[in-house]
Design a protein around this motif. Sequence first.
Motif, PDB file in Angstrom:
ATOM      1  N   MET A  13      82.008 121.949   3.572  1.00  0.00           N
ATOM      2  CA  MET A  13      82.356 122.484   2.259  1.00  0.00           C
ATOM      3  C   MET A  13      81.121 122.708   1.395  1.00  0.00           C
ATOM      4  N   ASN A  32      71.089 116.364   0.674  1.00  0.00           N
ATOM      5  CA  ASN A  32      72.042 115.694   1.551  1.00  0.00           C
ATOM      6  C   ASN A  32      71.435 114.347   1.914  1.00  0.00           C
ATOM      7  N   ARG A  33      72.312 113.349   2.130  1.00  0.00           N
ATOM      8  CA  ARG A  33      71.810 112.006   2.454  1.00  0.00           C
ATOM      9  C   ARG A  33      70.812 112.074   3.611  1.00  0.00           C
ATOM     10  N   SER A  34      71.212 112.752   4.684  1.00  0.00           N
ATOM     11  CA  SER A  34      70.269 112.911   5.806  1.00  0.00           C
ATOM     12  C   SER A  34      69.720 114.335   5.739  1.00  0.00           C
ATOM     13  N   LYS A  37      70.889 118.020   7.662  1.00  0.00           N
ATOM     14  CA  LYS A  37      71.862 119.040   7.233  1.00  0.00           C
ATOM     15  C   LYS A  37      71.218 120.045   6.280  1.00  0.00           C
ATOM     16  N   VAL A  74      80.654 115.230  -1.111  1.00  0.00           N
ATOM     17  CA  VAL A  74      80.592 114.242  -0.032  1.00  0.00           C
ATOM     18  C   VAL A  74      81.986 113.693   0.253  1.00  0.00           C
TER      19      VAL A  74
HETATM   20  P1  NDP Z   1      83.035 115.336   4.829  1.00  0.00           P
HETATM   21  O1  NDP Z   1      84.210 114.884   4.047  1.00  0.00           O
HETATM   22  O2  NDP Z   1      83.086 115.262   6.295  1.00  0.00           O
HETATM   23  O3  NDP Z   1      81.756 114.533   4.301  1.00  0.00           O
HETATM   24  C1  NDP Z   1      80.492 114.645   4.914  1.00  0.00           C
HETATM   25  C2  NDP Z   1      79.391 114.636   3.870  1.00  0.00           C
HETATM   26  O4  NDP Z   1      79.442 113.424   3.102  1.00  0.00           O
HETATM   27  C3  NDP Z   1      78.027 114.694   4.518  1.00  0.00           C
HETATM   28  O5  NDP Z   1      77.202 115.498   3.720  1.00  0.00           O
HETATM   29  C4  NDP Z   1      77.597 113.230   4.489  1.00  0.00           C
HETATM   30  O6  NDP Z   1      76.213 113.069   4.527  1.00  0.00           O
HETATM   31  C5  NDP Z   1      78.155 112.819   3.154  1.00  0.00           C
HETATM   32  N1  NDP Z   1      78.291 111.371   3.019  1.00  0.00           N
HETATM   33  C6  NDP Z   1      79.171 110.563   3.665  1.00  0.00           C
HETATM   34  N2  NDP Z   1      78.999 109.291   3.274  1.00  0.00           N
HETATM   35  C7  NDP Z   1      77.996 109.284   2.376  1.00  0.00           C
HETATM   36  C8  NDP Z   1      77.366 108.270   1.592  1.00  0.00           C
HETATM   37  N3  NDP Z   1      77.779 106.997   1.649  1.00  0.00           N
HETATM   38  N4  NDP Z   1      76.371 108.629   0.763  1.00  0.00           N
HETATM   39  C9  NDP Z   1      75.968 109.902   0.677  1.00  0.00           C
HETATM   40  N5  NDP Z   1      76.527 110.917   1.370  1.00  0.00           N
HETATM   41  C10 NDP Z   1      77.533 110.607   2.205  1.00  0.00           C
HETATM   42  O7  NDP Z   1      82.624 116.835   4.396  1.00  0.00           O
HETATM   43  P2  NDP Z   1      83.511 118.130   4.074  1.00  0.00           P
HETATM   44  O8  NDP Z   1      82.538 119.205   3.812  1.00  0.00           O
HETATM   45  O9  NDP Z   1      84.601 118.351   5.049  1.00  0.00           O
HETATM   46  O10 NDP Z   1      84.227 117.746   2.695  1.00  0.00           O
HETATM   47  C11 NDP Z   1      83.511 117.412   1.537  1.00  0.00           C
HETATM   48  C12 NDP Z   1      84.498 117.036   0.436  1.00  0.00           C
HETATM   49  O11 NDP Z   1      85.311 118.169   0.164  1.00  0.00           O
HETATM   50  C13 NDP Z   1      85.450 115.907   0.825  1.00  0.00           C
HETATM   51  O12 NDP Z   1      85.723 115.126  -0.312  1.00  0.00           O
HETATM   52  C14 NDP Z   1      86.689 116.645   1.263  1.00  0.00           C
HETATM   53  O13 NDP Z   1      87.856 115.863   1.112  1.00  0.00           O
HETATM   54  C15 NDP Z   1      86.682 117.821   0.301  1.00  0.00           C
HETATM   55  N6  NDP Z   1      87.376 119.025   0.744  1.00  0.00           N
HETATM   56  C16 NDP Z   1      87.354 119.430   2.038  1.00  0.00           C
HETATM   57  C17 NDP Z   1      88.021 120.571   2.447  1.00  0.00           C
HETATM   58  C18 NDP Z   1      87.945 121.012   3.853  1.00  0.00           C
HETATM   59  O14 NDP Z   1      88.614 122.005   4.181  1.00  0.00           O
HETATM   60  N7  NDP Z   1      87.169 120.366   4.699  1.00  0.00           N
HETATM   61  C19 NDP Z   1      88.779 121.381   1.495  1.00  0.00           C
HETATM   62  C20 NDP Z   1      88.684 120.927   0.164  1.00  0.00           C
HETATM   63  C21 NDP Z   1      88.018 119.779  -0.179  1.00  0.00           C
HETATM   64  P3  NDP Z   1      75.453 112.888   5.950  1.00  0.00           P
HETATM   65  O15 NDP Z   1      75.222 114.287   6.448  1.00  0.00           O
HETATM   66  O16 NDP Z   1      74.190 112.196   5.597  1.00  0.00           O
HETATM   67  O17 NDP Z   1      76.348 112.094   6.839  1.00  0.00           O
END
Ligand code: NDP
Length: 476
Positions: A13, A32-34, A37, A74
């Motif tokens: 997203m 991004n944390r890592s 990406k 996130v």
């Molecule tokens: P994810 O929900 O899979 O989240 C992954 C991201 O979160 C990565 O950038 C990861 O960083 C980061 N992250 C996870 N834990 C931490 C932490 N403790 N500290 C910092 N960063 C962290 O990604 P999506 O893109 O699917 O979704 C993002 C948001 O959007 C979510 O809240 C989701 O519910 C919402 N959303 C998603 C939709 C979809 O269709 N997927 C639609 C609408 C909303 P790293 O790379 O370092 O692991």
Amino acid sequence: ASAQIGVTGLAVMGSNIARNFAKHGYTVALHNRSIAKTDALLAEHGGDGNFVRTETIEDFVAALEKPRRVLIMVKAGDPTDAVIEELAAAMEPGDIIIDGGNALYTDTIRREAAMKARGLNFVGAGISGGEEGALNGPAIMPGGPKESYESLGPLLESIAAQVDGTPCCTHIGPDGSGHFVKMVHNGIEYADMQLIGEAYHLFRDALGFDAKQIADVFTQWNSGELESYLVEITAEVLNQVDAKTGQPLVDVIVDAAEQKGTGRWTVKSALDLGIPVTGIAEAVFARALSGSRAQRKAAVGLAAGKLGEKPTDVVQFTEDIRQALYASKIVAYAQGFDQIAAGSAEYNWDLRPGDMATIWRGGCIIRARFLNRIKEAYDQNPELPSLILAPYFREAIETAIDSWRRVVATATLLGIPVPAFASSLSYYDALRAERLPAALTQGQRDFFGAHTYERIDAPGKYHTLWSGDRSEVSAD
Ligand code: NDP
């Protein structure tokens, strides 16, 4: 500092929204944390526009023009809290933090209050449209302080989907309202998907259609009043052939639906608010039942009883299913809008239901032609007691009602589960009933708990002395 917006969280997203901002001419700071990406995004799509690569939160914040605007994308829950805390420590009063994840609205209320106490603007923004929407125009439902929308609104509105020149983004209301509305959107999405699923089930088992034939019906429906993204993709899914087996893909997918939780949240909230969202609840329960694999396996072979005849008039029954789907969909939306009204009253949000209908017309998963009608209904009467009572929908149900009853009755006689069709019809019949059996419920409650009742012919509360001489006394 050169970036107008920063995006942290560059998974599916976040990376697509960052590209969307860049394509609209904004300079976007990336974090991004890592770092992997961030670099992958720059390597693949760095040419989409102006990006600023940052590694630490401090660099990220320093890259932003003031007042700073940061969009968090996130994982919802604890990761969002962790990122908010890090950002808040590096930002200054007047800066804006936007949480675009799928946060629970009560978390957003809590976070907004905490940030406000530190002088920061916190905007909980519901975003719908999945990956494709994020890149090409999602529906955006931002809550939070109205003042922050003055600086943020133009950016969000420019990247949102546009319908007839109107962006699918508007300021929803204070604190958690944006995420609340997004939650109800997802609940409606569950109901809509379940209704489509029940229609599919009837075509398959009552009419014996194969996936291709059903796809053709949905394709045809998509040019009428049911035109919507979900109907359109239903046809696509049903048309897909599995490369491995040559079968329709839908026939090789395991029939156990999963869920991430926003449907469940909607139902929990509706229970607390006392709003019957029967269509959404049935959809959530239907997914849960489908996923109870061991129990289902053990139950195969249970008696079906004497089943009825399958419909012989295929054309008529096809139209009946279409009408049942349309009428049930009206009920599901009416219930969702009731929940929005109740949430608005509970939290003093002053929400305008017509706004939701307007911004859901494009970008989001439930986008549909139908939403124009909902918008018109609220334009005509913003105080509408139920969407079902708007002249247009009232007439639509009047047209559909005979078909709707036939479909529910036929499904029952054939042993085909139609929980959402049936509960929507029951809801409609209950809503229009002159007298409900609740009078008996009140009598029972008074009997065992002295809970009192009202009379139809006199004001006040009454109690019958059930364990005494059974005379009635005033309970006021
Ligand atoms: P994810 O929900 O899979 O989240 C992954 C991201 O979160 C990565 O950038 C990861 O960083 C980061 N992250 C996870 N834990 C931490 C932490 N403790 N500290 C910092 N960063 C962290 O990604 P999506 O893109 O699917 O979704 C993002 C948001 O959007 C979510 O809240 C989701 O519910 C919402 N959303 C998603 C939709 C979809 O269709 N997927 C639609 C609408 C909303 P790293 O790379 O370092 O692991």
